[in-house]
Design a protein around this motif. Sequence first.
Motif, PDB file in Angstrom:
ATOM      1  N   GLU A  46       5.896   7.615  -9.707  1.00 34.39           N
ATOM      2  CA  GLU A  46       6.189   5.997  -9.650  1.00 34.39           C
ATOM      3  C   GLU A  46       5.243   5.513 -10.515  1.00 34.39           C
ATOM      4  O   GLU A  46       4.245   5.713 -10.972  1.00 34.39           O
ATOM      5  N   PHE A  47       5.912   4.229 -10.806  1.00 32.70           N
ATOM      6  CA  PHE A  47       5.614   3.386 -11.623  1.00 32.70           C
ATOM      7  C   PHE A  47       4.122   2.725 -10.667  1.00 32.70           C
ATOM      8  O   PHE A  47       4.304   2.549  -9.775  1.00 32.70           O
ATOM      9  N   TYR A  60       2.889  -5.117 -12.052  1.00 32.83           N
ATOM     10  CA  TYR A  60       2.102  -4.099 -11.053  1.00 32.83           C
ATOM     11  C   TYR A  60       3.241  -3.658  -9.940  1.00 32.83           C
ATOM     12  O   TYR A  60       4.078  -4.550  -9.564  1.00 32.83           O
ATOM     13  N   ALA A  61       3.111  -2.270  -9.427  1.00 32.94           N
ATOM     14  CA  ALA A  61       3.769  -1.916  -8.464  1.00 32.94           C
ATOM     15  C   ALA A  61       3.275  -3.027  -7.143  1.00 32.94           C
ATOM     16  O   ALA A  61       1.997  -3.065  -7.065  1.00 32.94           O
ATOM     17  N   ASP A  62       4.196  -3.044  -6.035  1.00 33.43           N
ATOM     18  CA  ASP A  62       3.611  -4.061  -4.990  1.00 33.43           C
ATOM     19  C   ASP A  62       2.475  -3.133  -4.362  1.00 33.43           C
ATOM     20  O   ASP A  62       1.465  -3.821  -3.579  1.00 33.43           O
ATOM     21  N   GLY A  66      -3.201  -6.772  -6.500  1.00 24.57           N
ATOM     22  CA  GLY A  66      -4.533  -7.257  -6.053  1.00 24.57           C
ATOM     23  C   GLY A  66      -5.694  -6.363  -6.145  1.00 24.57           C
ATOM     24  O   GLY A  66      -6.763  -6.785  -5.870  1.00 24.57           O
ATOM     25  N   ARG A  67      -5.293  -5.170  -6.275  1.00 17.41           N
ATOM     26  CA  ARG A  67      -6.539  -4.042  -6.315  1.00 17.41           C
ATOM     27  C   ARG A  67      -6.604  -3.351  -7.684  1.00 17.41           C
ATOM     28  O   ARG A  67      -7.752  -2.954  -8.006  1.00 17.41           O
ATOM     29  N   PHE A  68      -5.379  -3.142  -8.552  1.00 18.65           N
ATOM     30  CA  PHE A  68      -5.394  -2.721  -9.711  1.00 18.65           C
ATOM     31  C   PHE A  68      -5.110  -3.611 -10.787  1.00 18.65           C
ATOM     32  O   PHE A  68      -4.553  -4.855 -10.550  1.00 18.65           O
ATOM     33  N   THR A  69      -6.038  -3.297 -12.000  1.00 19.33           N
ATOM     34  CA  THR A  69      -6.093  -4.318 -13.333  1.00 19.33           C
ATOM     35  C   THR A  69      -5.608  -3.590 -14.383  1.00 19.33           C
ATOM     36  O   THR A  69      -6.478  -2.587 -14.779  1.00 19.33           O
ATOM     37  N   ILE A  70      -4.529  -3.756 -15.056  1.00 15.87           N
ATOM     38  CA  ILE A  70      -4.287  -2.996 -16.471  1.00 15.87           C
ATOM     39  C   ILE A  70      -4.784  -4.082 -17.549  1.00 15.87           C
ATOM     40  O   ILE A  70      -4.590  -5.272 -17.491  1.00 15.87           O
ATOM     41  N   SER A  71      -5.314  -3.471 -18.483  1.00 14.91           N
ATOM     42  CA  SER A  71      -5.744  -4.073 -19.672  1.00 14.91           C
ATOM     43  C   SER A  71      -5.761  -3.123 -20.975  1.00 14.91           C
ATOM     44  O   SER A  71      -5.388  -1.916 -20.888  1.00 14.91           O
TER      45      SER A  71
END
Length: 118
Positions: A46-47, A60-62, A66-71
């Motif tokens: 899953e994405f 972001y996936a729902d 609010g918990r994960f951050t991509i950079s």
Amino acid sequence: QVQLVESGGGLVQAGGSLRLSCVASGRTFSTYAMGWFRQAPGKEREFVATISRTDNIKTYADSVKGRFTISRDGAKNTVYLQMNSLKPEDTAVYYCACRQSGAEYDYWGQGTQVTVSS
């Protein structure tokens, strides 16, 4: 050809944090959009999150908003996934991937295991 190598997985208690890294080979990192995906045992991949080439669009996936951050860091050819407030249902093998155009991802890493204990 692009090679992607993930790291940073491990075992963590619920509520804890991990930061995944994915280093891309080659000099064309800036031309690729990058994504994180995951696959739990017995489930389909899953994405999780994606970041555009220019770093101005993040999706972001729902389940992780609010918990994960991509950079991404262009100087290091690296994309990160900061994971906070981890839950047991986040347990999976996490993969990074990249694409230059279109919706399909062209290259995939080998994955890194994340296990969240309750």
